[in-house]
Write an enzyme that holds these catalytic residues in place. Structure first.
Site, mmCIF file in Angstrom:
data_model
loop_
_atom_site.group_PDB
_atom_site.id
_atom_site.type_symbol
_atom_site.label_atom_id
_atom_site.label_comp_id
_atom_site.label_asym_id
_atom_site.label_seq_id
_atom_site.Cartn_x
_atom_site.Cartn_y
_atom_site.Cartn_z
ATOM 1 N N ASP A 78 -5.789 6.360 -5.779
ATOM 2 C CA ASP A 78 -4.471 6.014 -6.313
ATOM 3 C C ASP A 78 -4.412 6.177 -7.829
ATOM 4 O O ASP A 78 -3.441 5.770 -8.470
ATOM 5 C CB ASP A 78 -4.048 4.605 -5.898
ATOM 6 C CG ASP A 78 -4.889 3.512 -6.512
ATOM 7 O OD1 ASP A 78 -6.101 3.730 -6.686
ATOM 8 O OD2 ASP A 78 -4.354 2.430 -6.806
ATOM 9 N N ASP B 179 -9.890 7.734 -8.763
ATOM 10 C CA ASP B 179 -9.901 7.275 -7.377
ATOM 11 C C ASP B 179 -8.597 7.662 -6.681
ATOM 12 O O ASP B 179 -7.691 8.240 -7.300
ATOM 13 C CB ASP B 179 -10.177 5.770 -7.311
ATOM 14 C CG ASP B 179 -9.047 4.925 -7.878
ATOM 15 O OD1 ASP B 179 -8.180 5.472 -8.580
ATOM 16 O OD2 ASP B 179 -9.042 3.701 -7.628
ATOM 17 N N ASP C 89 -5.788 4.870 -10.472
ATOM 18 C CA ASP C 89 -5.749 3.803 -11.468
ATOM 19 C C ASP C 89 -7.125 3.569 -12.085
ATOM 20 O O ASP C 89 -7.234 2.995 -13.163
ATOM 21 C CB ASP C 89 -5.170 2.500 -10.900
ATOM 22 C CG ASP C 89 -5.986 1.905 -9.760
ATOM 23 O OD1 ASP C 89 -6.938 2.556 -9.282
ATOM 24 O OD2 ASP C 89 -5.671 0.765 -9.349
ATOM 25 N N SER D 168 -6.768 1.620 -2.950
ATOM 26 C CA SER D 168 -7.516 1.980 -4.150
ATOM 27 C C SER D 168 -8.750 2.802 -3.795
ATOM 28 O O SER D 168 -8.636 3.890 -3.260
ATOM 29 C CB SER D 168 -7.872 0.712 -4.935
ATOM 30 O OG SER D 168 -8.371 1.024 -6.211
#
Length: 577
Positions: free
Chosen positions: A312, A310, A314, A151
């Site tokens: 990834d 960010d 999400d 993340s």
């Protein structure tokens, strides 16, 4: 350092030297044994723990590091559990990854282990947003999924997010069993592998490409509240976007173009996929520093907004143009409330409010959201930290065939509208934020103006987090001691303000401190404490699930910012943070 611990670590490291590991791994282990005992101990003193968030840790050799062997053990442990749960069925799994160093290598290792266990395996052909993995799992009727990502953590980290058949991350009861299965495995001998290229050529692994992107984007676009909002101001609306070197680089711009945005500007240096994240210290849209390059472009082109996702994709953060021309950060709590008010107002203005609407937030997220829901006649659910718990509420409503999900969000910059996925989604959030910006622009307002209007309507709120890092071998013990000191006995007052309700989520009890009566939290047990004060303020304390730190959440209300900051300082002094 205790000699006994050193001896245990040396024995574990020697097994890696003697075992059937690759030559490069052995070389690195030998180097640590000869030159860096401190790092050797950190790398081997325990096994990387598998929890509801899967795995997350620093990349490197050793049992306490992210590498192909710890990833392999987690995958084999999950495989054994899947075979037990879905015996006699076709077991379909999907694997994805983000832009971090080694993410593709780890993803291919996961895919080949799943294939060697006889599963039908789908693997994305390149990096994708985490929420697209959640969508693909449901879309392809899989029973589990893995996304390789850490993340928004610093560059030295990577992680392993595990998803169940509903598209949400593993609930505690499944994660606990997988963890116990992993403990019984030999990290090398018990892990089934097959050559990735051979598995791919044999059709045991299927690559996913643009077709799944199109299906995902179609579902995202359906979540638009006012599809014409952006087109109505398209000539004047300007947005700057940065993926922070990550997975949002293609699909976020694509969805913004599809809803009619014409003036989209990206940050060239940060559109480059790079796991070293060379332009930021931390690839985290919660931090103002991540926006500096974007703000420079925004000032040059006259943009209304800068959006950052960010690695990834999400989580999403925003800085908004203010009346004086500067840019102000909109926090995760503030953005969630802005979106909630916008969506509900838009439904009311168009007469399209669905029957039995409900929203979901975490217990560490602003209480302003509950006020907004009450004003609009919407049910608000509070859940533990972690989007999987938001997903469980959605799942429960679906199983009952009742209710309409409006929005789920958490203070850490994660939002979801729609039921196509079960994780926070920066793609849909970026679309809705852009649409909301267009809505207010047509009314001569910025998002900063809209936030002021929100406080004028519901009362001023201020939320802040304080993180206390407790690193090193004794970190877990120090964190446990701090939590215990706040739990027993719980303070009767904080900075002179009486505690009227005390929540101990590990004991699963909410205690009325006036009457002394208790009631169940009706939530899973978790090491979290909450203190509701007589003046309406709430303080929540919990250890991080992914980093060696304890987080204090201050959810405050007051007449204005100085008033709430004054209270914040008093609370911090009392608590010693």
């Amino acid at each position: 350092m205790e000699n006994g611990l050193e001896q245990q670590v040396l024995a574990k490291a020697q097994k890696w030297l003697d075992g059937n590991y690759d030559a490069e791994t052995k070389k690195q282990v030998k180097y640590l044994m000869d030159n860096d005992m401190k790092e050797l101990v950190e790398s081997f003193y325990k096994d990387l723990e598998f929890g509801t968030g899967g795995l997350r840790g620093v990349m490197g050799v050793g049992t306490n590091r992210m590498n192909i062997y710890t990833v392999g053990a987690a995958t084999q442990g999950l495989s054994n559990y899947l075979k037990r749960n879905f015996a006699g069925e076709e077991i379909r799994v999907v694997v994805g990854h983000d832009s971090r160093n080694n993410s593709r290598m780890f993803a291919e290792r996961v895919a080949d282990i799943f294939a060697s266990n006889g599963f039908t395996v789908f693997l994305f052909d390149a990096l994708r947003p985490t929420p697209e993995l959640s969508f693909a799992l449901r879309h392809l009727h899989c029973v589990a999924g893995i996304n390789i990502t850490a993340s928004h953590n610093p560059r030295q980290y990577n992680g392993y997010k595990a998803y169940w058949e509903d598209g949400a991350q593993l609930p505690p009861e499944h994660a606990d069993v997988v963890a116990s299965v992993m403990e019984s495995l030999d990290i090398f001998a018990d892990v089934h592998t097959v050559d990735f290229g051979q598995a791919l050529n044999a059709g045991k692994i299927t690559l996913l490409g643009r077709d799944i992107d199109e299906a995902y984007l179609a579902e995202v676009e359906k979540q638009a509240v006012n599809p014409r909002a952006v087109r109505d101001v398209a000539d004047n609306l300007k947005i700057v976007y940065t993926p922070l070197h990550g997975a949002g680089y293609r699909l976020v711009p694509e969805i913004l173009r599809r809803i009619g945005l014409r003036n989209l500007f990206t940050v060239p240096e940060q559109m480059v996929i790079d796991g070293d994240f060379p332009t930021v210290e931390k690839p985290n849209p919660e931090y103002r520093a991540a926006f500096e390059l974007g703000i420079g472009i925004a000032d040059r082109v006259g943009s209304d907004l800068v959006i950052a996702t960010d690695p990834d994709a999400d989580r999403v953060g925003v800085v908004s143009r203010t009346r004086d021309g500067s840019f102000a950060t909109i926090t995760g709590n503030q953005m969630g409330c802005l979106l909630l008010e916008y969506i509900l107002t838009a439904y009311e203005e168009t007469g399209t409010m669905p029957d039995h609407p409900f929203a979901v937030k975490t217990i560490v997220t602003t209480e302003l959201a509950a006020k907004i829901c009450r004003a609009h006649g919407v049910v608000m659910h509070n859940v533990l930290t972690g989007f999987k718990f938001i997903g469980e509420v959605i799942k429960d409503y679906e199983q009952k065939g009742f209710g309409h999900f409006i929005l789920g969000f958490e203070e850490s910059y994660g939002y979801l509208k729609g039921t196509y996925a079960r994780d926070k989604d920066a793609v849909v959030a970026s679309m809705l934020i852009t649409e909301m910006t267009a809505y207010y622009k047509r009314r001569g307002m910025t998002l900063s103006d809209a936030l002021d209007a929100l406080y004028a309507k519901y009362g001023f709120c201020y939320e802040a987090n304080v993180e206390i890092y407790m690193e090193g071998l004794d970190g877990p013990a120090r964190m446990a001691a701090l939590m215990d000191s706040l739990r027993s006995p719980a303070p009767a007052s904080i900075a002179g303000v009486r505690v009227v309700r005390f929540g101990d989520y590990q004991a699963a009890l909410l205690t009325d401190c006036i009457s002394g009566s208790s009631q169940p939290t009706c939530l899973p047990r978790s090491n979290v404490l909450s203190f509701s004060l007589e003046n309406g303020d709430v303080i929540v304390v919990r250890p991080s699930g992914t980093e060696p730190k304890i987080k204090f959440y201050f959810l405050l209300s007051g007449s204005d910012l100085p008033d709430t900051q004054r209270k914040m300082a008093l609370y911090r002094t009392f608590l010693g943070v």
